[in-house]
Design an enzyme around this catalytic site. Structure first.
Site, PDB file in Angstrom:
ATOM      1  N   ARG A  84      45.367  33.163  39.609  1.00 11.20           N
ATOM      2  CA  ARG A  84      46.382  32.365  40.288  1.00 11.20           C
ATOM      3  C   ARG A  84      45.977  30.891  40.278  1.00 11.20           C
ATOM      4  O   ARG A  84      44.836  30.539  39.996  1.00 11.20           O
ATOM      5  CB  ARG A  84      46.564  32.837  41.738  1.00 11.20           C
ATOM      6  CG  ARG A  84      45.307  32.711  42.570  1.00 11.20           C
ATOM      7  CD  ARG A  84      45.578  32.743  44.060  1.00 11.20           C
ATOM      8  NE  ARG A  84      44.331  32.761  44.815  1.00 11.20           N
ATOM      9  CZ  ARG A  84      43.564  31.709  45.047  1.00 11.20           C
ATOM     10  NH1 ARG A  84      43.910  30.530  44.551  1.00 11.20           N
ATOM     11  NH2 ARG A  84      42.455  31.812  45.752  1.00 11.20           N
ATOM     12  N   GLN A  87      42.511  26.836  44.665  1.00  9.24           N
ATOM     13  CA  GLN A  87      41.069  26.877  44.813  1.00  9.24           C
ATOM     14  C   GLN A  87      40.643  28.189  45.484  1.00  9.24           C
ATOM     15  O   GLN A  87      41.158  29.247  45.148  1.00  9.24           O
ATOM     16  CB  GLN A  87      40.618  25.649  45.610  1.00  9.24           C
ATOM     17  CG  GLN A  87      40.830  24.329  44.874  1.00  9.24           C
ATOM     18  CD  GLN A  87      39.760  24.079  43.827  1.00  9.24           C
ATOM     19  OE1 GLN A  87      38.654  24.601  43.891  1.00  9.24           O
ATOM     20  NE2 GLN A  87      40.079  23.247  42.840  1.00  9.24           N
ATOM     21  N   THR A  89      40.142  30.813  48.740  1.00 13.87           N
ATOM     22  CA  THR A  89      40.668  31.179  50.046  1.00 13.87           C
ATOM     23  C   THR A  89      40.076  32.518  50.453  1.00 13.87           C
ATOM     24  O   THR A  89      39.362  33.165  49.675  1.00 13.87           O
ATOM     25  CB  THR A  89      42.203  31.210  50.070  1.00 13.87           C
ATOM     26  OG1 THR A  89      42.653  31.256  51.436  1.00 13.87           O
ATOM     27  CG2 THR A  89      42.762  32.405  49.313  1.00 13.87           C
ATOM     28  N   ILE A 165      52.038  34.686  48.766  1.00 16.14           N
ATOM     29  CA  ILE A 165      51.726  33.928  49.965  1.00 16.14           C
ATOM     30  C   ILE A 165      50.996  34.805  50.967  1.00 16.14           C
ATOM     31  O   ILE A 165      51.242  36.022  51.037  1.00 16.14           O
ATOM     32  CB  ILE A 165      53.021  33.335  50.570  1.00 16.14           C
ATOM     33  CG1 ILE A 165      52.697  32.242  51.596  1.00 16.14           C
ATOM     34  CG2 ILE A 165      53.922  34.409  51.147  1.00 16.14           C
ATOM     35  CD1 ILE A 165      53.869  31.312  51.858  1.00 16.14           C
ATOM     36  N   ALA A 166      50.075  34.198  51.724  1.00 16.84           N
ATOM     37  CA  ALA A 166      49.279  34.910  52.721  1.00 16.84           C
ATOM     38  C   ALA A 166      49.468  34.246  54.073  1.00 16.84           C
ATOM     39  O   ALA A 166      49.250  33.034  54.206  1.00 16.84           O
ATOM     40  CB  ALA A 166      47.805  34.909  52.330  1.00 16.84           C
ATOM     41  N   CYS A 182      41.113  26.398  50.402  1.00 15.14           N
ATOM     42  CA  CYS A 182      41.993  25.826  49.389  1.00 15.14           C
ATOM     43  C   CYS A 182      41.447  24.530  48.809  1.00 15.14           C
ATOM     44  O   CYS A 182      42.180  23.708  48.250  1.00 15.14           O
ATOM     45  CB  CYS A 182      43.400  25.620  49.939  1.00 15.14           C
ATOM     46  SG  CYS A 182      44.118  27.140  50.617  1.00 15.14           S
TER      47      CYS A 182
END
Length: 225
Positions: A84, A87, A89, A165-166, A182
């Site tokens: 993806r 950075q 996460t 998305i989280a 991130c």
């Protein structure tokens, strides 16, 4: 609601006219990632778009542009280099993951517009609880004041996307302190529980799914990011 199992994943599905929404429970990151790649590789122009709602066991994921120095301390939590954007996460139980497996050409969405609509869905969800949230042009994701509550990352391949998305709901936030979330030094994180939202992960998963579907199909009210 139609109920159907997904092979190799403990799943039940709900089908509407536009999307298949699959609730998968707790799934290892590598398992979900491989399933997304397989789905995208084998889909055709007739394949329905899907939204996968799940949680991951504790894991750090590092995007294709990720820099190793953003992991600040050694940890017993695995770091997985993924495909993806973005950075590093953290994912863990108590966080809603919404993976979007979409034909973005069919939906007539550019990547920037898709990102905005994903963020807007979370903003509308939080607004329902009188929580004022916003996006930032310089830092993708959703924020409450200066704290990040939702992160996102996508992979685009042959006009289709996966990842998603989280949203932090009710999780142990301490692992975020071992990274620059991130890629941003000193970035604070928050979650719905700490903002006074009492609804649990299941309720919020259904609501997030509804808001995402509305945003993906019909442009909702404009929200300044």
């Amino acid at each position: 609601m139609a109920v159907s199992p997904l092979p190799a994943l403990d799943t039940y599905s709900e089908q509407n006219s536009s999307f298949t929404v699959k609730h998968m429970g707790l799934v290892a990151y590598e398992t979900a990632w491989q399933a997304m790649k397989d789905f995208t590789r084998t889909r055709t122009s007739l394949t329905s778009d899907e939204i996968w709602l799940l949680q991951h066991p504790a894991v750090y994921t590092q995007g294709i542009a990720g820099k190793p120095e953003h992991l600040l301390v050694d940890s017993n939590i695995a770091v997985i280099k993924t495909d993806r954007g973005g950075q590093i996460t953290y994912h863990g139980p108590g966080q809603i993951i919404a993976y979007l497996l979409l034909d973005i050409r069919r939906l007539k969405l550019g990547v920037r517009e898709l990102v905005k609509r994903m963020e807007t869905a979370v903003i509308h969800l939080l607004n329902e609880y009188q929580i004022k949230a916003h996006g930032r042009k310089d830092m993708p994701g959703v924020y409450v004041d200066a704290a990040k509550i939702a992160s996102l990352g996508l992979k685009i391949k042959k006009d289709c996307c996966y990842h998603g998305i989280a949203l932090n709901v009710d999780m142990d936030l301490k692992p975020f302190s071992a990274i620059n979330p991130c890629g941003y030094t000193g970035l604070e994180v928050t979650q719905t529980k700490d903002l006074g939202i009492e609804d649990d992960l299941d309720v919020l998963s259904y609501k997030l799914s509804d808001y995402l579907q509305k945003e993906l199909v019909n442009k909702g009210p404009d929200i300044s990011l």
